[in-house]
Design an enzyme around this catalytic site. Structure first.
Site: not given
Ligand code: ADP
Length: 158
Positions: A17, A41, A90, A128
């Site tokens: 992120h 959830k 990703r 995450s």
């Molecule tokens: P969501 O629940 O909206 O998917 P996330 O917190 O999982 O929220 O991810 C937010 C955004 O960041 C999404 O667009 C996701 O694809 C991107 N993202 C998550 N992990 C990575 C990563 N390792 N590299 C690049 N983008 C990521």
């Protein structure tokens, strides 16, 4: 003033992120990291804990701000006068969902573009969910999350 919203659950924030935040901060005048209530959830961290963690981690970027949001993303983006929404892409597995989401948001408001950014290769497989799993099993997450998130994971799991 070019503004972009980077929405997500960030439960918790990872270096993937952060990589996207850094790239976006070079392209836009203002980046708003928008922490969603809970796509999942039962998030590990509350929305305000996540907001706090991200605020600390992006401290060195002067054009990045962090806030929570509830409700429709596109309305939030409009309220913030954003020209675009950033999502991270990703591996192929992200593509279908992200594509649907982007097209739905375009239907709702055609003026706001969705932009996809790829993190550096070493973060391509970082999520995450995996971070929580590894931390929960006692693994070392030092290279996956910023130091303050590592501490938060430790205190949540102790
Ligand atoms: P969501 O629940 O909206 O998917 P996330 O917190 O999982 O929220 O991810 C937010 C955004 O960041 C999404 O667009 C996701 O694809 C991107 N993202 C998550 N992990 C990575 C990563 N390792 N590299 C690049 N983008 C990521």
């Amino acid at each position: 003033m070019r503004t972009v919203v980077y929405p997500g659950s960030f439960d918790p924030l990872t270096n993937g992120h952060l990589d996207v935040v850094e790239r976006a901060s070079k392209l836009f005048d203002r980046v708003i990291v928008a922490v969603a209530q809970n796509a999942d959830k039962s998030p590990m961290f509350t929305q305000s804990e996540r907001e706090q963690q991200i605020t600390e981690a992006v401290n060195n970027f002067s054009n990045v701000e962090v806030t929570t949001f509830d409700g429709l993303l596109i309305e939030f983006a409009e309220m913030k006068k954003a020209q675009a929404i950033i999502r991270g892409l990703r591996a192929v597995s992200d593509f279908e969902f992200e594509f649907q989401l982007a097209l739905m948001n375009r239907k709702l408001k055609k003026e706001i573009e969705t932009i996809f950014m790829m993190p550096r290769e070493s973060y391509i497989f970082l999520s995450s969910r995996l971070v929580k799993e590894v931390a929960g099993l006692g693994g070392d997450v030092t290279t996956f999350v910023p130091p303050n998130v590592k501490r938060a994971l430790k205190s949540k799991l102790d």
